[in-house]
Scaffold this motif. Structure first.
Motif, PDB file in Angstrom:
ATOM      1  N   VAL A  32      10.247   8.026  -4.001  1.00 54.11           N
ATOM      2  CA  VAL A  32       9.394   6.837  -3.908  1.00 54.11           C
ATOM      3  C   VAL A  32       9.914   5.780  -4.871  1.00 54.11           C
ATOM      4  O   VAL A  32      10.605   6.082  -5.849  1.00 54.11           O
ATOM      5  N   HIS A  33       9.558   4.538  -4.587  1.00 61.86           N
ATOM      6  CA  HIS A  33      10.028   3.401  -5.367  1.00 61.86           C
ATOM      7  C   HIS A  33       8.855   2.449  -5.550  1.00 61.86           C
ATOM      8  O   HIS A  33       8.074   2.229  -4.617  1.00 61.86           O
ATOM      9  N   PRO A  34       8.690   1.873  -6.746  1.00 63.89           N
ATOM     10  CA  PRO A  34       7.508   1.037  -6.987  1.00 63.89           C
ATOM     11  C   PRO A  34       7.425  -0.216  -6.132  1.00 63.89           C
ATOM     12  O   PRO A  34       6.357  -0.827  -6.056  1.00 63.89           O
ATOM     13  N   MET A  35       8.513  -0.596  -5.457  1.00 63.16           N
ATOM     14  CA  MET A  35       8.478  -1.791  -4.617  1.00 63.16           C
ATOM     15  C   MET A  35       8.460  -1.470  -3.125  1.00 63.16           C
ATOM     16  O   MET A  35       8.428  -2.376  -2.299  1.00 63.16           O
ATOM     17  N   ILE A  36       8.473  -0.172  -2.770  1.00 64.51           N
ATOM     18  CA  ILE A  36       8.490   0.226  -1.354  1.00 64.51           C
ATOM     19  C   ILE A  36       7.119   0.789  -0.997  1.00 64.51           C
ATOM     20  O   ILE A  36       6.691   1.800  -1.572  1.00 64.51           O
ATOM     21  N   PRO A  37       6.400   0.182  -0.044  1.00 71.01           N
ATOM     22  CA  PRO A  37       5.064   0.661   0.307  1.00 71.01           C
ATOM     23  C   PRO A  37       5.078   2.125   0.733  1.00 71.01           C
ATOM     24  O   PRO A  37       6.033   2.606   1.368  1.00 71.01           O
ATOM     25  N   PHE A  38       3.993   2.824   0.396  1.00 67.71           N
ATOM     26  CA  PHE A  38       3.885   4.257   0.683  1.00 67.71           C
ATOM     27  C   PHE A  38       2.480   4.561   1.157  1.00 67.71           C
ATOM     28  O   PHE A  38       1.498   4.137   0.541  1.00 67.71           O
ATOM     29  N   GLY A  39       2.368   5.300   2.246  1.00 69.66           N
ATOM     30  CA  GLY A  39       1.066   5.712   2.773  1.00 69.66           C
ATOM     31  C   GLY A  39       1.264   6.551   4.018  1.00 69.66           C
ATOM     32  O   GLY A  39       2.372   6.613   4.573  1.00 69.66           O
ATOM     33  N   GLY A  40       0.206   7.200   4.472  1.00 62.61           N
ATOM     34  CA  GLY A  40       0.314   8.131   5.588  1.00 62.61           C
ATOM     35  C   GLY A  40      -0.333   7.623   6.857  1.00 62.61           C
ATOM     36  O   GLY A  40      -0.976   6.567   6.883  1.00 62.61           O
ATOM     37  N   VAL A  41      -0.139   8.410   7.922  1.00 60.65           N
ATOM     38  CA  VAL A  41      -0.789   8.179   9.207  1.00 60.65           C
ATOM     39  C   VAL A  41      -1.488   9.466   9.618  1.00 60.65           C
ATOM     40  O   VAL A  41      -1.392  10.486   8.958  1.00 60.65           O
ATOM     41  N   LYS A  42      -2.224   9.389  10.714  1.00 61.86           N
ATOM     42  CA  LYS A  42      -3.001  10.526  11.228  1.00 61.86           C
ATOM     43  C   LYS A  42      -3.910  11.063  10.114  1.00 61.86           C
ATOM     44  O   LYS A  42      -4.545  10.278   9.401  1.00 61.86           O
ATOM     45  N   MET A  43      -3.981  12.376   9.933  1.00 55.61           N
ATOM     46  CA  MET A  43      -4.905  12.957   8.955  1.00 55.61           C
ATOM     47  C   MET A  43      -4.353  12.911   7.525  1.00 55.61           C
ATOM     48  O   MET A  43      -4.963  13.468   6.614  1.00 55.61           O
ATOM     49  N   SER A  44      -3.233  12.255   7.340  1.00 57.69           N
ATOM     50  CA  SER A  44      -2.676  12.102   5.994  1.00 57.69           C
ATOM     51  C   SER A  44      -3.218  10.871   5.275  1.00 57.69           C
ATOM     52  O   SER A  44      -2.742  10.521   4.194  1.00 57.69           O
ATOM     53  N   GLY A  45      -4.200  10.213   5.868  1.00 54.47           N
ATOM     54  CA  GLY A  45      -4.883   9.139   5.176  1.00 54.47           C
ATOM     55  C   GLY A  45      -4.501   7.756   5.654  1.00 54.47           C
ATOM     56  O   GLY A  45      -3.797   7.591   6.657  1.00 54.47           O
ATOM     57  N   TYR A  46      -4.987   6.756   4.929  1.00 53.73           N
ATOM     58  CA  TYR A  46      -4.696   5.372   5.277  1.00 53.73           C
ATOM     59  C   TYR A  46      -4.722   4.508   4.034  1.00 53.73           C
ATOM     60  O   TYR A  46      -5.256   4.878   2.990  1.00 53.73           O
ATOM     61  N   GLY A  47      -4.101   3.336   4.177  1.00 57.37           N
ATOM     62  CA  GLY A  47      -3.941   2.428   3.051  1.00 57.37           C
ATOM     63  C   GLY A  47      -2.562   2.577   2.450  1.00 57.37           C
ATOM     64  O   GLY A  47      -1.947   3.647   2.515  1.00 57.37           O
ATOM     65  N   LEU A  48      -2.049   1.488   1.876  1.00 52.96           N
ATOM     66  CA  LEU A  48      -0.720   1.477   1.294  1.00 52.96           C
ATOM     67  C   LEU A  48      -0.789   1.304  -0.212  1.00 52.96           C
ATOM     68  O   LEU A  48      -1.654   0.614  -0.742  1.00 52.96           O
ATOM     69  N   GLU A  49       0.143   1.949  -0.901  1.00 52.89           N
ATOM     70  CA  GLU A  49       0.321   1.787  -2.333  1.00 52.89           C
ATOM     71  C   GLU A  49       1.709   1.212  -2.586  1.00 52.89           C
ATOM     72  O   GLU A  49       2.578   1.246  -1.725  1.00 52.89           O
ATOM     73  N   PHE A  50       1.898   0.661  -3.800  1.00 55.29           N
ATOM     74  CA  PHE A  50       3.177   0.182  -4.319  1.00 55.29           C
ATOM     75  C   PHE A  50       3.511  -1.234  -3.833  1.00 55.29           C
ATOM     76  O   PHE A  50       3.195  -1.627  -2.721  1.00 55.29           O
ATOM     77  N   GLY A  51       4.197  -1.950  -4.709  1.00 59.01           N
ATOM     78  CA  GLY A  51       4.698  -3.263  -4.374  1.00 59.01           C
ATOM     79  C   GLY A  51       3.606  -4.260  -4.051  1.00 59.01           C
ATOM     80  O   GLY A  51       2.449  -4.137  -4.464  1.00 59.01           O
TER      81      GLY A  51
END
Length: 468
Positions: A434-453
């Motif tokens: 992971v990188h602090p400027m690259i958005p990270f988040g899941g789909v399906k049952m892995s959740g929603y919403g983005l973190e980073f950057g």
């Protein structure tokens, strides 16, 4: 004055608090001050009162304080890493305790230096509209036990950066690490801007339903995430949920097995497999299956495991008995089904600590429980596939989609496969970075919403359009 381990521990422990034991030895690490729901409510009230002044500071002032907080972590890095190693179990070296403390400072600095400027949407002489991002108020955070310090920073850094105050409920398994982190951070932050309240699960439920918590950030299991969604409904609370993964990897037939074996290993076994976005099921084309199994076995069997404070180790124990039992059950079931254990699978039941050896399981059916359930530990099933189409179908068959990876000597071919995978992130020839400027988040049952950057800053802000 240099902060020592003993000094740090003394600032956060409570003689009458909950015992926290070292998962490698069973020794007492410290006693955590577990608090009541009433104490949590008081902390939220103080955070709400402190928020207008924090939001009223200039953007540059908040940046400077986050950078000062990062400097404070750097100054206390070694005692923080030692406490993390003792409490969580992860070794000091490798991508583990010292790495995690370093990631805290990296994320704080990157978040402080990321801008989210106002945007003019239209200005044509007749209509003028601007988009601004305002603080939400008080942001609640519930963190996990696998990367307790780093993920707490992932949650609070953007919230603080955007003018929110924060209240954190750490995992009951690793509260001391987060309390220590907050103690260090608060040497650079105003009072009540960041508060950590340790306790049992009822505190998490209260955060999810509290009317003065404007946004809740949670990293953990899908089941707990579902409960949070229900608890937050009455207050229409904003949520960012990073839930279970069970990430798939797909190995194409053109790879050099020895060249990718080390990266495959760390993709699966970083933090002894206790990572949401770790590689947890590996689909390998039949043309290279045996060679991949052999190369990965050579790497895995050479990695030293033991107590985290031993500088030679890069793998540690599972953090708790419940997780140890899950891994043991799934590997035993795979063995009983006829799957082949390439290495590991034979824990020492006589020694102290929740040590489960790094385990590779081959010749396993795609519907085996070790494949379809997230083991969250040092056991990797390797599934033979006859075609890439079969691999993609199996990778997408489960109801999770946090991360995934494709391994190939041909970058274009890998990207073509990646585009077919249902996951928030698809890595090429690596997994889990992971990188602090690259958005990270899941789909399906892995959740929603983005973190980073920039996307992470938006997620803890209220968009406001000014039209006219």
């Amino acid at each position: 004055m240099t902060l020592t381990y003993d000094d740090l521990l003394a600032t956060i422990t409570d003689p009458g608090g909950r015992e926290i034991l070292d998962p490698a030895t069973g020794d007492l690490v410290g006693r955590a001050p577990f608090r009541s729901v009433e104490t949590l409510d008081e902390a939220i009230t103080r955070a709400k009162a402190a928020q207008p002044a924090w939001a009223g500071r200039t953007d540059d002032q908040r940046k400077e304080m986050l950078l000062a907080a990062a400097d404070a972590i750097d100054a206390a890095a070694e005692p923080l890493a030692e406490l993390l190693s003792r409490e969580q179990g992860k070794p000091l070296n490798g991508p583990n305790a010292r790495f995690e403390v370093g990631a805290c400072t990296n994320w704080l600095r990157a978040t402080a230096e990321t801008d989210l400027p106002d945007l003019t949407l239209i200005d044509d002489g007749e209509t003028h509209a601007e988009l601004h991002y305002r603080p939400l108020g008080v942001v609640g955070a519930i963190g996990p036990w696998n990367w307790p310090m780093m993920i707490t920073v992932w949650q609070i850094a953007p919230a603080l950066r955007m003018g929110n105050t924060t209240v954190v409920k750490p995992s009951e398994y690793t509260p001391l690490s987060v309390l220590a982190l907050a103690h260090v951070l608060n040497t650079a932050l105003p009072q009540d801007v960041l508060t950590v309240v340790a306790g049992d699960g009822e505190l998490g439920a209260r955060l999810a339903g509290h009317p003065d918590i404007a946004k809740l950030m949670f990293t953990g299991s899908t089941r707990t995430g579902q409960a949070i969604i229900k608890s937050s409904a009455d207050t229409v609370k904003r949520l960012t949920l990073e839930l279970g993964g069970n990430d798939a990897g797909i190995v194409l037939p053109d790879v050099d097995p020895k060249a990718i074996a080390q990266d495959l290993f760390w993709g699966a076994f970083i933090n002894t497999g206790q990572t949401c976005a770790a590689l947890k099921r590996l689909y390998v084309h039949t043309d290279v299956y045996d060679d991949v199994c052999s190369a990965l076995t050579d790497v895995t069997s050479a990695m030293p495991m033991g107590r985290g404070l031993d500088e030679n180790n890069v793998l540690g124990p599972l953090q708790n008995k419940a997780q140890y039992d899950i891994v043991s059950r799934l590997v035993d079931a795979a063995r009983d089904s006829g799957a082949r254990i390439l290495t590991g699978g034979d824990p020492d039941s006589e020694g102290p600590g929740y040590f489960y050896p790094a385990t590779l399981v081959a010749d396993i059916d795609s519907d085996n429980p070790l494949v379809v359930e997230e083991q969250f530990g040092p056991a990797l099933p390797i599934i033979r596939v006859e075609s890439i189409d079969e691999a993609v179908e199996l990778a997408n068959a489960l109801d999770v989609g946090l991360g995934s990876s494709v391994w190939s000597a041909d970058a274009d071919a890998a990207r073509a496969v990646a585009a077919r995978i249902q996951a928030g992130t698809v890595w090429i020839n690596s997994h889990g970075g992971v990188h602090p400027m690259i958005p990270f988040g899941g789909v399906k049952m892995s959740g929603y919403g983005l973190e980073f950057g920039v996307e992470g800053l938006k997620s803890v802000s209220a968009p406001q359009v000014i039209n006219g």
